[in-house]
Design a protein around this motif. Structure first.
Motif, PDB file in Angstrom:
ATOM      1  N   PHE A 112       0.775  -1.219   0.015  1.00 57.64           N
ATOM      2  CA  PHE A 112      -0.048   0.038   0.175  1.00 57.64           C
ATOM      3  C   PHE A 112       0.912   1.166  -0.025  1.00 57.64           C
ATOM      4  N   SER A 113       1.882   1.374   0.768  1.00 59.61           N
ATOM      5  CA  SER A 113       2.930   2.365   0.901  1.00 59.61           C
ATOM      6  C   SER A 113       3.557   2.841  -0.549  1.00 59.61           C
ATOM      7  N   ASN A 114       4.103   1.567  -1.129  1.00 55.06           N
ATOM      8  CA  ASN A 114       4.675   1.569  -2.426  1.00 55.06           C
ATOM      9  C   ASN A 114       3.695   2.355  -3.515  1.00 55.06           C
ATOM     10  N   LEU A 115       2.378   1.576  -3.420  1.00 56.10           N
ATOM     11  CA  LEU A 115       1.318   2.194  -4.246  1.00 56.10           C
ATOM     12  C   LEU A 115       1.196   3.734  -4.087  1.00 56.10           C
ATOM     13  N   MET A 116       1.078   4.153  -2.973  1.00 56.95           N
ATOM     14  CA  MET A 116       0.752   5.614  -2.577  1.00 56.95           C
ATOM     15  C   MET A 116       2.003   6.285  -3.221  1.00 56.95           C
ATOM     16  N   GLY A 117       3.168   5.639  -2.928  1.00 57.68           N
ATOM     17  CA  GLY A 117       4.323   6.612  -3.544  1.00 57.68           C
ATOM     18  C   GLY A 117       4.466   6.582  -5.034  1.00 57.68           C
ATOM     19  N   ASP A 118       4.034   5.608  -5.700  1.00 63.51           N
ATOM     20  CA  ASP A 118       3.927   5.686  -6.925  1.00 63.51           C
ATOM     21  C   ASP A 118       2.803   6.902  -7.414  1.00 63.51           C
ATOM     22  N   VAL A 119       1.809   6.746  -6.932  1.00 64.75           N
ATOM     23  CA  VAL A 119       0.867   7.804  -7.202  1.00 64.75           C
ATOM     24  C   VAL A 119       1.423   9.014  -6.938  1.00 64.75           C
ATOM     25  N   ALA A 120       2.084   9.428  -5.692  1.00 62.47           N
ATOM     26  CA  ALA A 120       2.670  10.524  -5.579  1.00 62.47           C
ATOM     27  C   ALA A 120       3.668  11.169  -6.542  1.00 62.47           C
ATOM     28  N   LYS A 121       4.635  10.160  -7.187  1.00 62.75           N
ATOM     29  CA  LYS A 121       5.504  10.383  -8.151  1.00 62.75           C
ATOM     30  C   LYS A 121       4.707  10.716  -9.192  1.00 62.75           C
ATOM     31  N   GLY A 122       3.739  10.021  -9.665  1.00 66.45           N
ATOM     32  CA  GLY A 122       2.762  10.238 -11.130  1.00 66.45           C
ATOM     33  C   GLY A 122       2.334  11.859 -10.910  1.00 66.45           C
ATOM     34  N   VAL A 123       1.686  12.234  -9.638  1.00 67.07           N
ATOM     35  CA  VAL A 123       1.154  13.651  -9.733  1.00 67.07           C
ATOM     36  C   VAL A 123       2.282  14.592  -9.498  1.00 67.07           C
ATOM     37  N   LYS A 124       3.642  14.414  -9.093  1.00 66.54           N
ATOM     38  CA  LYS A 124       4.667  15.291  -9.225  1.00 66.54           C
ATOM     39  C   LYS A 124       4.993  15.298 -10.695  1.00 66.54           C
ATOM     40  N   ASN A 125       5.182  14.345 -11.340  1.00 70.51           N
ATOM     41  CA  ASN A 125       5.620  14.252 -12.778  1.00 70.51           C
ATOM     42  C   ASN A 125       4.487  15.184 -13.540  1.00 70.51           C
ATOM     43  N   PHE A 126       3.367  15.115 -13.294  1.00 70.04           N
ATOM     44  CA  PHE A 126       2.324  15.567 -14.184  1.00 70.04           C
ATOM     45  C   PHE A 126       2.254  17.135 -13.909  1.00 70.04           C
TER      46      PHE A 126
END
Length: 77
Positions: free
Chosen positions: A25-39
């Motif tokens: 779950f924490s890895n998933l949320m980290g990936d989501v945060a990276k995606g938002v940051k790159n966007f």
């Protein structure tokens, strides 16, 4: 009756953590945060770009004939 309150979201989060496991779950949320940051980074870069010059007009390779000549040619056929 159809809306989720904060308590409902907490229960959903707890169930998700139990099903996915804490690490996943924490890895998933980290990936989501990276995606938002790159966007956001991509959107900021798009705003910084200088508008490009319009493309040069492509001229027709055949000379333009007056409409009268075209009509006369069609009548001849």
């Amino acid at each position: 009756m159809g809306t989720f309150g904060p308590l409902h979201w907490i229960v959903v989060a707890i169930i998700a953590i139990l099903l996915l496991g804490g690490g996943r779950f924490s890895n998933l949320m980290g990936d989501v945060a990276k995606g938002v940051k790159n966007f956001k980074k991509g959107m900021a870069e798009e705003d910084d770009d200088v508008p490009a010059k319009p493309a040069p007009r492509i001229e027709a390779q055949q000379p333009v004939r007056p409409a009268e000549t075209i009509v006369q040619d069609e009548k001849a056929h």
